[in-house]
Design an enzyme around this catalytic site. Structure first.
Site, PDB file in Angstrom:
ATOM      1  N   ARG A  87       0.816  -1.224   0.000  1.00 46.31           N
ATOM      2  CA  ARG A  87       0.000   0.000   0.000  1.00 46.31           C
ATOM      3  C   ARG A  87       0.849   1.274   0.000  1.00 46.31           C
ATOM      4  O   ARG A  87       0.447   2.283   0.604  1.00 46.31           O
ATOM      5  CB  ARG A  87      -0.929   0.028   1.218  1.00 46.31           C
ATOM      6  CG  ARG A  87      -2.065  -0.965   1.164  1.00 46.31           C
ATOM      7  CD  ARG A  87      -3.209  -0.441   0.325  1.00 46.31           C
ATOM      8  NE  ARG A  87      -4.304  -1.401   0.314  1.00 46.31           N
ATOM      9  CZ  ARG A  87      -5.393  -1.299   1.066  1.00 46.31           C
ATOM     10  NH1 ARG A  87      -5.540  -0.293   1.879  1.00 46.31           N
ATOM     11  NH2 ARG A  87      -6.329  -2.213   0.988  1.00 46.31           N
ATOM     12  N   ASP A 100      -7.057  -2.665  -7.287  1.00 46.59           N
ATOM     13  CA  ASP A 100      -7.600  -3.269  -6.079  1.00 46.59           C
ATOM     14  C   ASP A 100      -7.961  -4.714  -6.375  1.00 46.59           C
ATOM     15  O   ASP A 100      -8.271  -5.049  -7.524  1.00 46.59           O
ATOM     16  CB  ASP A 100      -8.837  -2.516  -5.582  1.00 46.59           C
ATOM     17  CG  ASP A 100      -9.132  -2.881  -4.132  1.00 46.59           C
ATOM     18  OD1 ASP A 100      -8.478  -2.338  -3.234  1.00 46.59           O
ATOM     19  OD2 ASP A 100      -9.992  -3.763  -3.914  1.00 46.59           O
TER      20      ASP A 100
HETATM   21  O1  CP3 Z   1       0.041   0.638  -3.279  1.00 50.64           O
HETATM   22  C1  CP3 Z   1      -0.473  -0.503  -3.344  1.00 50.64           C
HETATM   23  O2  CP3 Z   1      -0.241  -1.408  -2.498  1.00 50.64           O
HETATM   24  C2  CP3 Z   1      -1.346  -0.843  -4.544  1.00 50.64           C
HETATM   25  C3  CP3 Z   1      -2.717  -0.768  -4.409  1.00 50.64           C
HETATM   26  C4  CP3 Z   1      -3.592  -1.705  -3.594  1.00 50.64           C
HETATM   27  C5  CP3 Z   1      -4.841  -1.239  -3.096  1.00 50.64           C
HETATM   28  N1  CP3 Z   1      -5.508  -2.299  -2.585  1.00 50.64           N
HETATM   29  C6  CP3 Z   1      -5.307   0.144  -3.163  1.00 50.64           C
HETATM   30  C7  CP3 Z   1      -6.382   0.607  -2.263  1.00 50.64           C
HETATM   31  C8  CP3 Z   1      -3.498  -3.071  -3.307  1.00 50.64           C
HETATM   32  C9  CP3 Z   1      -2.350  -4.034  -3.571  1.00 50.64           C
HETATM   33  C10 CP3 Z   1      -4.727  -3.445  -2.669  1.00 50.64           C
HETATM   34  C11 CP3 Z   1      -5.054  -4.820  -2.253  1.00 50.64           C
HETATM   35  C12 CP3 Z   1      -6.252  -5.061  -1.436  1.00 50.64           C
HETATM   36  N2  CP3 Z   1      -7.491  -4.460  -1.512  1.00 50.64           N
HETATM   37  C13 CP3 Z   1      -6.330  -6.089  -0.453  1.00 50.64           C
HETATM   38  C14 CP3 Z   1      -5.234  -7.063  -0.111  1.00 50.64           C
HETATM   39  C15 CP3 Z   1      -4.169  -6.466   0.711  1.00 50.64           C
HETATM   40  C16 CP3 Z   1      -4.586  -6.130   2.121  1.00 50.64           C
HETATM   41  O3  CP3 Z   1      -4.569  -4.929   2.426  1.00 50.64           O
HETATM   42  O4  CP3 Z   1      -4.918  -7.036   2.888  1.00 50.64           O
HETATM   43  C17 CP3 Z   1      -7.631  -6.043   0.096  1.00 50.64           C
HETATM   44  C18 CP3 Z   1      -8.167  -6.943   1.191  1.00 50.64           C
HETATM   45  C19 CP3 Z   1      -8.352  -5.028  -0.598  1.00 50.64           C
HETATM   46  C20 CP3 Z   1      -9.781  -4.628  -0.421  1.00 50.64           C
HETATM   47  C21 CP3 Z   1      -9.906  -3.233   0.010  1.00 50.64           C
HETATM   48  N3  CP3 Z   1      -9.682  -2.140  -0.787  1.00 50.64           N
HETATM   49  C22 CP3 Z   1     -10.295  -2.772   1.287  1.00 50.64           C
HETATM   50  C23 CP3 Z   1     -10.653  -3.639   2.469  1.00 50.64           C
HETATM   51  C24 CP3 Z   1     -10.285  -1.375   1.217  1.00 50.64           C
HETATM   52  C25 CP3 Z   1     -10.769  -0.433   2.290  1.00 50.64           C
HETATM   53  C26 CP3 Z   1      -9.776  -0.254   3.347  1.00 50.64           C
HETATM   54  C27 CP3 Z   1      -9.031   1.016   3.114  1.00 50.64           C
HETATM   55  O5  CP3 Z   1      -7.803   1.009   3.279  1.00 50.64           O
HETATM   56  O6  CP3 Z   1      -9.708   2.010   2.793  1.00 50.64           O
HETATM   57  C28 CP3 Z   1      -9.855  -0.998  -0.074  1.00 50.64           C
HETATM   58  C29 CP3 Z   1      -9.661   0.378  -0.578  1.00 50.64           C
HETATM   59  C30 CP3 Z   1      -8.316   0.735  -1.124  1.00 50.64           C
HETATM   60  N4  CP3 Z   1      -7.518  -0.065  -1.912  1.00 50.64           N
HETATM   61  C31 CP3 Z   1      -7.678   1.994  -0.964  1.00 50.64           C
HETATM   62  C32 CP3 Z   1      -6.458   1.927  -1.675  1.00 50.64           C
HETATM   63  C33 CP3 Z   1      -5.434   3.012  -1.846  1.00 50.64           C
HETATM   64  C34 CP3 Z   1      -8.236   3.195  -0.227  1.00 50.64           C
HETATM   65  C35 CP3 Z   1      -9.324   3.777  -1.070  1.00 50.64           C
HETATM   66  C36 CP3 Z   1      -9.435   5.267  -1.017  1.00 50.64           C
HETATM   67  O7  CP3 Z   1      -8.579   5.974  -1.579  1.00 50.64           O
HETATM   68  O8  CP3 Z   1     -10.442   5.722  -0.453  1.00 50.64           O
END
Ligand code: CP3
Length: 344
Positions: free
Chosen positions: A27, A77
């Protein structure tokens, strides 16, 4: 620089990449960066950010420009895969992902490979564009969610405590649950193959909720589908390394690295680096595993834990990372201090 010479690729292929080790953070693009928050505003919705190559490339590049990590992970994502399979997916502002929940016994529609790839075309374009934009020494990582973790979101319609919907389904109607998992494994394998076709140099499979699986279920719903994905991807791209991240699976990391055929594993912060050096590094690369809380607090406590990890794992195939994603509350000054401490 050739893919083979990049520090991250050397480590994942099983070499010791020397000191300092390659480093990137899960992330690493995200809300702790003001430039990400600005882009996110402009993109008008998280999925729009994921599906617009220009924006997704920019989000990926931001932490590379700022910190010079050894690897970048394409911005996207894990939930774009259920979306491409026809499930309704949206992001609730301030809360997180939502999907139309599946009921026990529901099946995926017959896999329409053309429709799937055409939905995901912006992701493939992002990967291709990144190979043009990234510095020569920076490795490009593609990724997907593992079938089990995707299924937990698809069953509940959201992240849910203890993944109770998926666990209830797996015991109530094992045949339809296994069919869901196996259908997801096929789709994920095809997705990763296309990412590699487009320029990804390594891929990581995120099984963020592996911790919720009891041993038999771990074999059937984590190990088996991951092994199948690895075999399917390898048949087309034998030289592209594959990393797994069965987060929170404890001592089962050893079974995972031996049985799935992955080149390496990412470990969470609950694992002892000394244990990982003995049990895991003989079988492949280890990536990890600093507590992401250190990116909020920083200081000497962070440095002590970094030193502990590097001294335990630094003599084998090793990539420095966090034990899970960096959080929105992280301070970018601590990320800078981390890199300075590792690289000297
Ligand atoms: O920089 C990176 O790592 C690349 C981008 C990336 C994102 N999500 C961007 C994101 C990656 C590799 C993921 C994987 C992801 N997404 C996982 C597996 C890794 C982990 O964290 O366990 C999971 C379970 C998800 C599902 C997901 N997406 C959730 C549960 C959430 C909400 C939680 C949160 O942090 O807000 C997201 C949203 C998300 N994915 C954001 C980002 C930058 C935040 C969204 C925003 O900008 O509002």
């Amino acid at each position: 620089m050739k893919t083979d010479d990049k520090l991250l690729l050397r480590a994942i292929r099983g070499e010791n990449a020397g000191s300092p080790p390659p480093v990137w953070l899960m992330r690493q693009a995200g809300r702790y960066l003001p430039e990400y928050r600005e882009l996110r505003q402009k993109a008008d919705g998280f999925l729009n950010l994921c599906y617009t190559p220009e924006y997704a490339i920019e989000a990926t590049m931001q932490p590379i420009r700022r910190f010079g990590f050894d690897a970048s992970i394409m911005f996207s994502d894990i939930l774009v895969v259920p979306h491409a399979l026809g499930r309704n997916v949206w992001f609730e502002p301030g809360e997180g992902p939502r999907l139309d929940p599946m009921n026990i016994g529901n099946a995926l529609p017959v896999f329409d490979e053309d429709a799937f790839h055409s939905h995901l075309k912006p992701v493939y374009e992002t990967v291709a564009g990144l190979r043009e934009s990234l510095p020569a020494e920076t490795a490009l990582i593609g990724f997907a969610g593992a079938p089990w973790t995707l299924a937990t979101y698809m069953a509940a319609g959201r992240g849910k405590d203890e993944q109770e919907h998926a666990r209830k389904w797996m015991f109530t109607d094992p045949d339809s649950f296994a069919a869901l998992i196996d259908g997801l494994a096929d789709a994920v394998a095809q997705y990763l193959i296309r990412q590699i076709d487009s320029g990804a140099e390594v891929v990581q499979i995120f099984d963020s909720w592996a911790s919720a699986l009891a041993p038999n279920a771990f074999d059937r719903y984590c190990i088996a589908p991951t092994k199948k994905i690895v075999e399917t991807v390898r048949a087309v791209h034998p030289n592209t390394p594959i990393m797994g991240f069965p987060r929170g699976c404890g001592a089962s990391y050893e079974q995972f690295i031996r049985e799935t055929g992955v080149d390496g594993v990412s470990i969470d912060q609950g694992m002892s680096p000394d244990w990982a050096a003995n049990a895991l590094q003989p079988h492949g690369a280890v990536q990890g595993n600093l507590d992401p809380m250190h990116m909020i607090v920083g200081g000497d406590a962070m440095k002590r834990d970094v030193d502990r990890i590097v001294s335990a794992l630094g003599d084998g195939p090793f990539v420095f990372n966090l034990g899970h994603g960096i959080t929105p509350q992280a301070d970018s000054a601590n990320v800078e201090a981390l890199l300075k401490h590792i690289r000297g």
